[in-house]
Design a protein around this motif. Structure first.
Motif, mmCIF file in Angstrom:
data_model
loop_
_atom_site.group_PDB
_atom_site.id
_atom_site.type_symbol
_atom_site.label_atom_id
_atom_site.label_comp_id
_atom_site.label_asym_id
_atom_site.label_seq_id
_atom_site.Cartn_x
_atom_site.Cartn_y
_atom_site.Cartn_z
ATOM 1 N N ALA A 124 1.635 -3.657 9.503
ATOM 2 C CA ALA A 124 1.065 -3.948 8.308
ATOM 3 C C ALA A 124 1.641 -5.033 7.538
ATOM 4 O O ALA A 124 0.961 -5.703 6.801
ATOM 5 C CB ALA A 124 1.398 -2.450 7.585
ATOM 6 N N SER A 125 3.120 -5.128 7.666
ATOM 7 C CA SER A 125 3.499 -6.386 6.838
ATOM 8 C C SER A 125 3.268 -7.578 7.356
ATOM 9 O O SER A 125 3.070 -8.568 6.778
ATOM 10 C CB SER A 125 5.197 -6.010 7.040
ATOM 11 N N ILE A 126 3.241 -7.692 8.765
ATOM 12 C CA ILE A 126 2.809 -9.001 9.361
ATOM 13 C C ILE A 126 1.453 -9.431 8.844
ATOM 14 O O ILE A 126 1.259 -10.570 8.513
ATOM 15 C CB ILE A 126 2.813 -8.805 10.928
ATOM 16 N N LEU A 127 0.394 -8.559 8.876
ATOM 17 C CA LEU A 127 -0.881 -8.641 8.568
ATOM 18 C C LEU A 127 -1.186 -8.830 6.930
ATOM 19 O O LEU A 127 -1.779 -9.768 6.541
ATOM 20 C CB LEU A 127 -2.013 -7.783 8.875
ATOM 21 N N ALA A 128 -0.246 -8.122 6.164
ATOM 22 C CA ALA A 128 -0.515 -8.219 4.980
ATOM 23 C C ALA A 128 0.387 -9.418 4.010
ATOM 24 O O ALA A 128 -0.327 -9.863 3.144
ATOM 25 C CB ALA A 128 -0.189 -6.788 4.169
ATOM 26 N N GLY A 129 1.227 -9.902 4.824
ATOM 27 C CA GLY A 129 1.868 -11.084 4.118
ATOM 28 C C GLY A 129 1.155 -12.307 3.794
ATOM 29 O O GLY A 129 1.207 -12.558 2.502
ATOM 30 N N PRO A 130 0.268 -12.680 4.411
ATOM 31 C CA PRO A 130 -0.524 -14.084 4.300
ATOM 32 C C PRO A 130 -1.532 -13.403 2.884
ATOM 33 O O PRO A 130 -1.884 -14.141 2.167
ATOM 34 C CB PRO A 130 -1.375 -14.212 5.407
ATOM 35 N N ALA A 131 -1.886 -12.231 2.931
ATOM 36 C CA ALA A 131 -2.812 -11.779 2.074
ATOM 37 C C ALA A 131 -2.226 -11.694 0.400
ATOM 38 O O ALA A 131 -2.719 -12.200 -0.458
ATOM 39 C CB ALA A 131 -3.401 -10.420 2.205
ATOM 40 N N THR A 132 -0.952 -11.498 0.515
ATOM 41 C CA THR A 132 -0.155 -11.342 -0.861
ATOM 42 C C THR A 132 0.132 -12.806 -1.290
ATOM 43 O O THR A 132 0.129 -13.103 -2.592
ATOM 44 C CB THR A 132 1.142 -10.780 -0.766
ATOM 45 N N THR A 133 0.045 -13.771 -0.512
ATOM 46 C CA THR A 133 0.073 -15.251 -0.945
ATOM 47 C C THR A 133 -1.084 -15.544 -1.973
ATOM 48 O O THR A 133 -1.133 -16.495 -2.849
ATOM 49 C CB THR A 133 0.204 -16.218 0.176
ATOM 50 N N ILE A 134 -2.346 -15.198 -1.314
ATOM 51 C CA ILE A 134 -3.781 -15.396 -1.894
ATOM 52 C C ILE A 134 -3.690 -14.415 -3.118
ATOM 53 O O ILE A 134 -4.384 -14.990 -4.058
ATOM 54 C CB ILE A 134 -4.747 -15.401 -1.084
ATOM 55 N N GLN A 135 -3.482 -13.205 -2.934
ATOM 56 C CA GLN A 135 -3.728 -12.281 -3.863
ATOM 57 C C GLN A 135 -2.429 -11.434 -4.355
ATOM 58 O O GLN A 135 -2.260 -10.436 -3.758
ATOM 59 C CB GLN A 135 -4.832 -11.263 -3.350
ATOM 60 N N PRO A 136 -1.626 -12.116 -4.972
ATOM 61 C CA PRO A 136 -0.259 -11.369 -5.481
ATOM 62 C C PRO A 136 -0.246 -9.752 -5.914
ATOM 63 O O PRO A 136 -1.226 -9.474 -6.391
ATOM 64 C CB PRO A 136 0.316 -12.186 -6.590
ATOM 65 N N GLY A 137 0.554 -8.814 -5.125
ATOM 66 C CA GLY A 137 0.383 -7.416 -5.524
ATOM 67 C C GLY A 137 -0.550 -6.676 -4.787
ATOM 68 O O GLY A 137 -0.232 -5.475 -4.822
ATOM 69 N N ILE A 138 -1.197 -7.349 -3.699
ATOM 70 C CA ILE A 138 -1.920 -6.471 -2.952
ATOM 71 C C ILE A 138 -1.023 -6.026 -1.920
ATOM 72 O O ILE A 138 0.014 -6.672 -1.738
ATOM 73 C CB ILE A 138 -3.166 -7.383 -2.300
ATOM 74 N N SER A 139 -1.162 -4.710 -1.362
ATOM 75 C CA SER A 139 -0.431 -4.001 -0.423
ATOM 76 C C SER A 139 -1.008 -3.081 0.382
ATOM 77 O O SER A 139 -2.008 -2.343 -0.051
ATOM 78 C CB SER A 139 0.902 -3.179 -1.441
ATOM 79 N N PRO A 140 -0.544 -2.818 1.499
ATOM 80 C CA PRO A 140 -1.140 -1.560 2.250
ATOM 81 C C PRO A 140 -0.618 -0.562 1.885
ATOM 82 O O PRO A 140 -1.298 0.554 2.281
ATOM 83 C CB PRO A 140 -0.552 -1.776 3.735
ATOM 84 N N ARG A 141 0.111 -0.187 0.757
ATOM 85 C CA ARG A 141 0.457 1.126 0.248
ATOM 86 C C ARG A 141 -0.314 1.377 -0.911
ATOM 87 O O ARG A 141 0.009 0.864 -2.145
ATOM 88 C CB ARG A 141 2.052 0.965 -0.295
ATOM 89 N N VAL A 142 -1.274 2.227 -0.576
ATOM 90 C CA VAL A 142 -2.475 2.288 -1.348
ATOM 91 C C VAL A 142 -2.278 3.706 -1.948
ATOM 92 O O VAL A 142 -3.087 4.188 -3.164
ATOM 93 C CB VAL A 142 -3.936 2.081 -0.929
ATOM 94 N N PHE A 143 -1.345 4.608 -1.457
ATOM 95 C CA PHE A 143 -1.263 5.894 -2.081
ATOM 96 C C PHE A 143 -2.411 6.524 -2.391
ATOM 97 O O PHE A 143 -2.697 7.179 -3.317
ATOM 98 C CB PHE A 143 -0.608 6.012 -3.380
ATOM 99 N N PRO A 144 -3.421 6.913 -1.086
ATOM 100 C CA PRO A 144 -4.567 7.571 -1.232
ATOM 101 C C PRO A 144 -4.451 9.076 -1.068
ATOM 102 O O PRO A 144 -3.367 9.441 -1.003
ATOM 103 C CB PRO A 144 -5.113 7.318 0.039
ATOM 104 N N PRO A 145 -5.332 9.992 -1.734
ATOM 105 C CA PRO A 145 -5.128 11.392 -1.745
ATOM 106 C C PRO A 145 -5.273 11.621 -0.270
ATOM 107 O O PRO A 145 -5.832 11.205 0.588
ATOM 108 C CB PRO A 145 -6.449 11.779 -2.573
ATOM 109 N N VAL A 146 -4.438 12.747 0.026
ATOM 110 C CA VAL A 146 -4.424 13.369 1.349
ATOM 111 C C VAL A 146 -5.747 14.252 1.569
ATOM 112 O O VAL A 146 -5.944 15.097 0.912
ATOM 113 C CB VAL A 146 -2.902 14.019 1.661
ATOM 114 N N ASP A 147 -6.411 13.728 2.656
ATOM 115 C CA ASP A 147 -7.388 14.847 3.022
ATOM 116 C C ASP A 147 -7.264 14.911 4.679
ATOM 117 O O ASP A 147 -7.455 14.124 5.452
ATOM 118 C CB ASP A 147 -9.016 13.916 2.976
ATOM 119 N N ASP A 148 -6.804 16.196 4.827
ATOM 120 C CA ASP A 148 -6.781 16.717 6.586
ATOM 121 C C ASP A 148 -8.095 17.703 6.744
ATOM 122 O O ASP A 148 -7.525 18.387 7.599
ATOM 123 C CB ASP A 148 -5.253 17.209 6.575
ATOM 124 N N THR A 149 -8.917 17.602 6.215
ATOM 125 C CA THR A 149 -10.268 18.482 6.519
ATOM 126 C C THR A 149 -10.983 17.720 7.850
ATOM 127 O O THR A 149 -11.868 17.073 7.593
ATOM 128 C CB THR A 149 -11.188 18.625 5.387
#
Length: 399
Positions: A124-149
């Motif tokens: 996730a860090s390897i892929l997201a690294g370049p994205a943060t250069t273009i869009q600072p603050g973006i992250s794979p840590r999105v804290f979604p609601p948990v759905d295990d249904t």
């Protein structure tokens, strides 16, 4: 089951605690909403997909450092591909609604990744690294609601065997079957052993015999002396073993008769592993009336000049072709001295082979295996390893 895995395994739990959008599909671990840069220098999101290596409900060290990717090939901030992690690029259906386009290879050291937190977060860090250069603050840590249904699995634990080799989508073609297995003696018990490892919805067992000492030498597994002394019904003994793995096994310690023929209602496929006679003919007629395809197996062995020889038979009946079932290939008469298949000589290895041939044909009918010949009657002669296939008479007439 998914929630249990996250609660029992620290590496999986940590991914969720730190806000990664992770879920389990079959034997696959997915991380969604991973930002990356495409070839046009646009920030997009994709999904990382890893196979899971489990010991029951506990994760083990990942068996490979390679990971799969749903999305376009990721690039640096200037649009140049991250070619150093390239492994393979081709679209693959992994089953469970998961499709990938690429695989990546980034090995941290000779020992690979110690756990799934390290593997997933590193990619996730390897892929997201370049994205943060273009869009600072973006992250794979999105804290979604948990759905295990998620749907209830046919198994008591995840099938990681199919997904780790990329055939999960084929295995799922079997999941809607309700199979009736009529007779769980030598060959029938091996058929159960094989189909219990598939995600079929239900496996109905029909047999009123006891599991006695001679059965122990013709069936899979190894019963204890105490179990043999109890003389359990065959269906109950086998249910006790295979229900540890498959949730849908239903034992019926009874013969199928006109009085209880309705127990076959709802069947989508059947295996018949019983002696010839009127009872067998009645079951065949019932399955035909239900429009159900089925397979009948037979074994005829003779002791001649100090060694065994004979024939194994697998005969298939489908709604499109049934007449060959009554052309002498299958006997419905009570056995006699001249009836090879009336011989009660059985050997475990041939029981297992007969079961394998029958299950292979079922899987062909369901599209799991390629079927070029579309045979409906097969015989295997032991002394020459000769396997002969025949089509049904209706097929020959319309060929």
């Amino acid at each position: 089951m998914s929630q249990e895995l996250f609660s029992l395994n620290q590496d999986l739990a940590r991914l969720r605690e730190e806000g990664y959008f992770v879920e389990i599909r079959g034997g696959l671990l997915l991380m969604r909403e991973v930002p990356y840069v495409d070839s046009h220098r646009k920030v997009r999101t994709g999904t990382l997909v890893s196979t899971l290596t489990l010991a029951g409900n506990l994760t083990r060290k990942p068996d490979t450092h390679v990971i799969h990717w749903h999305g376009e090939f990721p690039c640096r901030a200037d649009g140049r591909p991250l070619s150093e992690i390239a492994s393979e690029s081709r679209t693959q259906n992994l089953g469970h609604g998961v499709t990938i386009q690429h695989s990546f290879s980034s090995k941290p050291n000779a020992n690979g990744y110690p756990d799934y937190y390290a593997k997933m977060s590193t990619y996730a860090s390897i892929l997201a690294g370049p994205a943060t250069t273009i869009q600072p603050g973006i992250s794979p840590r999105v804290f979604p609601p948990v759905d295990d249904t998620c749907g209830v699995s046919a198994f008591n634990y995840l099938d990681t065997a199919s997904d780790r080799v990329g055939i999960g989508h084929l295995t799922l073609q079997l999941e809607n079957d309700v199979i009736s297995l009529v007779g769980v003696g030598g060959t029938g018990s091996y058929i159960l052993d094989l189909i219990a490892k598939t995600p079929v919805r239900e496996i109905r067992l029909f047999d009123d015999d006891e599991f006695l000492q001679h059965n122990a030498f013709r069936a899979p597994g190894a019963p204890s002396l105490a179990e043999l002394r109890d003389a359990p019904k065959k269906v109950d003994y086998l249910h006790g073993i295979y229900s540890r793995m498959h949730r849908g096994i239903v034992p019926n310690a009874t013969k199928i008769t006109d009085a209880n023929m309705s127990k076959l209602d709802g069947t989508t496929f059947a295996f018949i592993c019983m002696d010839a006679g009127d009872a067998k003919l009645a079951i065949v007629r019932k399955l035909e009336s239900l429009g159900v395809p089925f397979i009948d197996v037979g074994m005829g062995l003779e002791l001649v000049d100090g060694s065994l020889g004979g024939i194994l038979r697998v005969t298939t009946s489908t709604p499109e072709c049934r007449s060959h079932f009554y052309s002498g290939k299958v006997s419905f008469l009570e056995g006699g001295e001249k009836d090879l298949y009336a011989s009660n000589i059985q050997v475990a290895d041939l029981n297992a082979l007969n079961a394998c041939l029958a299950v292979l044909k079922w899987k062909k009918l369901r599209g799991f295996y390629r079927d070029l010949d579309h045979e409906l009657h097969s015989t295997f002669t032991t002394d020459g390893n000769l396997l002969l296939n025949e089509k049904g008479e209706e097929d020959e007439a319309t060929a």
